[in-house]
Write an enzyme that holds these catalytic residues in place. Structure first.
Site, mmCIF file in Angstrom:
data_model
loop_
_atom_site.group_PDB
_atom_site.id
_atom_site.type_symbol
_atom_site.label_atom_id
_atom_site.label_comp_id
_atom_site.label_asym_id
_atom_site.label_seq_id
_atom_site.Cartn_x
_atom_site.Cartn_y
_atom_site.Cartn_z
ATOM 1 N N ARG A 42 -2.808 5.945 -0.467
ATOM 2 C CA ARG A 42 -2.924 6.734 0.846
ATOM 3 C C ARG A 42 -2.105 8.300 0.412
ATOM 4 O O ARG A 42 -1.106 8.139 0.280
ATOM 5 C CB ARG A 42 -2.700 6.344 2.048
ATOM 6 C CG ARG A 42 -3.227 4.817 2.395
ATOM 7 C CD ARG A 42 -4.838 5.020 2.553
ATOM 8 N NE ARG A 42 -5.472 3.900 3.104
ATOM 9 C CZ ARG A 42 -6.000 2.909 2.406
ATOM 10 N NH1 ARG A 42 -5.867 3.090 0.943
ATOM 11 N NH2 ARG A 42 -6.557 1.978 2.711
ATOM 12 N N MET A 54 0.852 -1.179 0.122
ATOM 13 C CA MET A 54 -0.047 -0.027 0.061
ATOM 14 C C MET A 54 0.994 1.358 0.059
ATOM 15 O O MET A 54 1.670 1.524 0.958
ATOM 16 C CB MET A 54 -0.913 -0.143 1.029
ATOM 17 C CG MET A 54 -1.805 1.251 1.351
ATOM 18 S SD MET A 54 -2.587 1.507 2.915
ATOM 19 C CE MET A 54 -3.138 -0.266 3.470
ATOM 20 N N PRO A 55 0.978 1.953 -1.014
ATOM 21 C CA PRO A 55 1.598 3.365 -1.014
ATOM 22 C C PRO A 55 1.122 4.374 -0.159
ATOM 23 O O PRO A 55 -0.042 4.589 -0.333
ATOM 24 C CB PRO A 55 1.665 3.665 -2.605
ATOM 25 C CG PRO A 55 1.275 2.543 -3.295
ATOM 26 C CD PRO A 55 0.285 1.798 -2.434
ATOM 27 N N ILE A 56 1.968 4.925 0.440
ATOM 28 C CA ILE A 56 1.322 6.120 1.383
ATOM 29 C C ILE A 56 2.517 7.363 1.002
ATOM 30 O O ILE A 56 3.678 7.180 0.868
ATOM 31 C CB ILE A 56 1.826 5.754 2.959
ATOM 32 C CG1 ILE A 56 0.954 4.504 3.148
ATOM 33 C CG2 ILE A 56 1.535 7.018 3.702
ATOM 34 C CD1 ILE A 56 1.413 3.997 4.672
#
Length: 65
Positions: free
Chosen positions: A40, A1-3
């Protein structure tokens, strides 16, 4: 999940922040091949007094201090 964490100077409009979130998320989807719901984006607004450029704050540079 890229933040993605984006620090920006305080004072932008809600619409500008929405546009930034959209552009960052869409670019991340294209570059990494991830789904929209996996991205995100966190925006941190920083006051000009707390943003330094060289030896001076942004507030000093703008004459607001």
């Amino acid at each position: 999940m890229p933040i993605i964490n984006a620090s920006i100077l305080a004072g932008r409009t809600v619409d500008q922040k929405r546009a930034l979130i959209r552009e960052l998320a869409e670019g991340t989807q294209r570059a990494l091949g991830v789904r929209e719901e996996q991205v995100r984006v966190i925006i941190t607004e920083v006051s000009p007094e707390h943003w330094g450029a060289g030896t001076r704050s942004k507030a000093d540079l703008e004459g607001n201090a």
